[in-house]
Design an enzyme around this catalytic site. Sequence first.
Site, PDB file in Angstrom:
ATOM      1  N   ASN A  35      -9.888  -0.953  -2.145  1.00  0.00           N
ATOM      2  CA  ASN A  35      -9.218  -1.168  -0.863  1.00  0.00           C
ATOM      3  C   ASN A  35     -10.229  -1.195   0.275  1.00  0.00           C
ATOM      4  O   ASN A  35     -11.151  -0.388   0.316  1.00  0.00           O
ATOM      5  CB  ASN A  35      -8.204  -0.052  -0.607  1.00  0.00           C
ATOM      6  CG  ASN A  35      -7.011  -0.144  -1.538  1.00  0.00           C
ATOM      7  OD1 ASN A  35      -6.948  -1.007  -2.410  1.00  0.00           O
ATOM      8  ND2 ASN A  35      -6.053   0.742  -1.343  1.00  0.00           N
ATOM      9  N   HIS A  91     -10.040   7.976   3.181  1.00  0.00           N
ATOM     10  CA  HIS A  91      -9.698   6.806   4.000  1.00  0.00           C
ATOM     11  C   HIS A  91     -10.486   6.839   5.308  1.00  0.00           C
ATOM     12  O   HIS A  91     -10.684   7.899   5.880  1.00  0.00           O
ATOM     13  CB  HIS A  91      -8.207   6.811   4.350  1.00  0.00           C
ATOM     14  CG  HIS A  91      -7.315   6.518   3.183  1.00  0.00           C
ATOM     15  ND1 HIS A  91      -6.292   7.347   2.810  1.00  0.00           N
ATOM     16  CD2 HIS A  91      -7.293   5.488   2.316  1.00  0.00           C
ATOM     17  CE1 HIS A  91      -5.670   6.829   1.763  1.00  0.00           C
ATOM     18  NE2 HIS A  91      -6.257   5.700   1.444  1.00  0.00           N
ATOM     19  N   GLU A 143      -0.594   7.152  -7.477  1.00  0.00           N
ATOM     20  CA  GLU A 143      -1.749   7.965  -7.082  1.00  0.00           C
ATOM     21  C   GLU A 143      -1.691   9.337  -7.746  1.00  0.00           C
ATOM     22  O   GLU A 143      -0.646   9.967  -7.801  1.00  0.00           O
ATOM     23  CB  GLU A 143      -1.812   8.110  -5.557  1.00  0.00           C
ATOM     24  CG  GLU A 143      -2.998   8.948  -5.082  1.00  0.00           C
ATOM     25  CD  GLU A 143      -3.497   8.617  -3.680  1.00  0.00           C
ATOM     26  OE1 GLU A 143      -3.320   7.464  -3.233  1.00  0.00           O
ATOM     27  OE2 GLU A 143      -4.080   9.515  -3.043  1.00  0.00           O
ATOM     28  N   HIS A 170      -9.520   3.765  -3.504  1.00  0.00           N
ATOM     29  CA  HIS A 170      -9.051   3.790  -2.113  1.00  0.00           C
ATOM     30  C   HIS A 170     -10.172   4.294  -1.226  1.00  0.00           C
ATOM     31  O   HIS A 170     -11.047   5.030  -1.662  1.00  0.00           O
ATOM     32  CB  HIS A 170      -7.843   4.726  -1.972  1.00  0.00           C
ATOM     33  CG  HIS A 170      -6.563   4.091  -2.396  1.00  0.00           C
ATOM     34  ND1 HIS A 170      -5.507   3.892  -1.546  1.00  0.00           N
ATOM     35  CD2 HIS A 170      -6.189   3.573  -3.592  1.00  0.00           C
ATOM     36  CE1 HIS A 170      -4.532   3.299  -2.204  1.00  0.00           C
ATOM     37  NE2 HIS A 170      -4.911   3.094  -3.448  1.00  0.00           N
ATOM     38  N   ASP A 177       0.838  -1.205   0.000  1.00  0.00           N
ATOM     39  CA  ASP A 177       0.000   0.000   0.000  1.00  0.00           C
ATOM     40  C   ASP A 177       0.878   1.263   0.000  1.00  0.00           C
ATOM     41  O   ASP A 177       2.117   1.172  -0.036  1.00  0.00           O
ATOM     42  CB  ASP A 177      -0.895  -0.089   1.248  1.00  0.00           C
ATOM     43  CG  ASP A 177      -2.226   0.619   1.081  1.00  0.00           C
ATOM     44  OD1 ASP A 177      -2.441   1.243   0.031  1.00  0.00           O
ATOM     45  OD2 ASP A 177      -3.050   0.540   2.010  1.00  0.00           O
ATOM     46  N   HIS A 178       0.233   2.409   0.113  1.00  0.00           N
ATOM     47  CA  HIS A 178       0.893   3.732   0.066  1.00  0.00           C
ATOM     48  C   HIS A 178       2.368   3.771   0.471  1.00  0.00           C
ATOM     49  O   HIS A 178       2.726   3.361   1.571  1.00  0.00           O
ATOM     50  CB  HIS A 178       0.164   4.715   0.990  1.00  0.00           C
ATOM     51  CG  HIS A 178      -1.239   4.977   0.595  1.00  0.00           C
ATOM     52  ND1 HIS A 178      -1.596   6.001  -0.241  1.00  0.00           N
ATOM     53  CD2 HIS A 178      -2.377   4.323   0.889  1.00  0.00           C
ATOM     54  CE1 HIS A 178      -2.906   5.984  -0.427  1.00  0.00           C
ATOM     55  NE2 HIS A 178      -3.410   4.969   0.256  1.00  0.00           N
ATOM     56  N   GLU A 234      -4.037   7.211   6.976  1.00  0.00           N
ATOM     57  CA  GLU A 234      -3.887   5.770   6.986  1.00  0.00           C
ATOM     58  C   GLU A 234      -2.419   5.470   7.221  1.00  0.00           C
ATOM     59  O   GLU A 234      -1.594   5.782   6.382  1.00  0.00           O
ATOM     60  CB  GLU A 234      -4.346   5.215   5.630  1.00  0.00           C
ATOM     61  CG  GLU A 234      -4.564   3.725   5.596  1.00  0.00           C
ATOM     62  CD  GLU A 234      -5.112   3.289   4.241  1.00  0.00           C
ATOM     63  OE1 GLU A 234      -6.219   2.780   4.206  1.00  0.00           O
ATOM     64  OE2 GLU A 234      -4.424   3.464   3.225  1.00  0.00           O
TER      65      GLU A 234
HETATM   66 ZN   LIG Z   1      -5.302   4.294   0.374  1.00  0.00          ZN
END
Ligand SMILES: [Zn+2]
Length: 357
Positions: free
Chosen positions: A283, A223, A170, A261, A105-106, A178
């Site tokens: 997600n 998020h 992104e 997301h 993830d990120h 998050e």
């Molecule tokens: Zn995310």
Amino acid sequence: MPLRLKPGLVWGPAYADLVQNCKEGGYALPAVNVVGTHSANAVMEAAARNRSDVIVQLSNGGARFFAGQGLADAHTAMVLGAVSAARHVALLAEHYWICAVLHTDHANRKLIPWVRDLVAHSEASVAAGGRPLFSSHMLDLSEEPIADNLDACETMLTRMAKVGIALEMELGVTGGEEDGVGHDLDAIDNAKLYTQPEDVLAAYDRLAPLGRFSVAASFGNVHGVYKPGNVKLRPEILKASQDLVARTHGLPANPLDLVFHGGSGSDVADIHAAISYGVFKMNIDTDTQFAFAEAVGRYAADNHAAFIHQIDPDSGKPYKSVYDPRKWLREGETGMVDRLTRAFEELGAAGKSAAAA
Ligand SMILES: [Zn+2]
């Protein structure tokens, strides 16, 4: 002819086929954040039970937790925790008879060394005749100028494509917080909450020739789960990007692989609209965290005495079978499986597994 893939870790051309199958079949896969074997196993169990494929996802914090909080060096822990999780899932997914995509993830600028070290592990595995550890990695440089974002994505994808790993990037920002990589909603310029089609086209032009890449697009998503009414999703925003890329390059509809997301707490209508505009991955973290916690909390409340006494103080009966971690951790796993069953249905993924019989 329906897509048929070997069960287990999906990467390289098989990953591309799976993504294409999702988009053409009008469904998406949940990408579920895991923090240990309990959540990882629950995700595989839920996928198997729903005859779906699934994306198992690790944040840097989740990967670090997977290695254990006692491991002093944070960088080592987030690298080896992710390696450990990837090996665990790859080993077991084929026995659950599902196709599993493994993804991180990120990762903002500070976390690029984490991704680089994971790619190095995959390169070593491939050099030894094996396969990469992950199907894809995300870089989130959406806070930076687009030129810097694209430069870093180009460098990373060029390297990863050689070992069959895809990139998620992104554009525009997803609000909320998050794992320390997020954005304060009030501080963001409203236009940045919606991905700009010109930026997506620029990304496509740079990255499509290099390898498989997906875009975490912003259409008002946030998020976490907030009070209803705080978030206004506009999935139709995604269509503008798809149309611009398709028109410019003379491609069929939905040429981009899009990622949703902040899927927790979303309306089914918004989910379905997003899928119709080329979203293949949604997600989910906050809702599955809550499902795990709620089930453990209910069990602990119902069996309160066994969490403070080893033996029933009145009857003298041992509580061992009640406080056995397999009992209450299993409750958490089951809670997560039930929540994911809903996700597979809402995403249209139930019954669509490409795992060959
Ligand atoms: Zn995310």
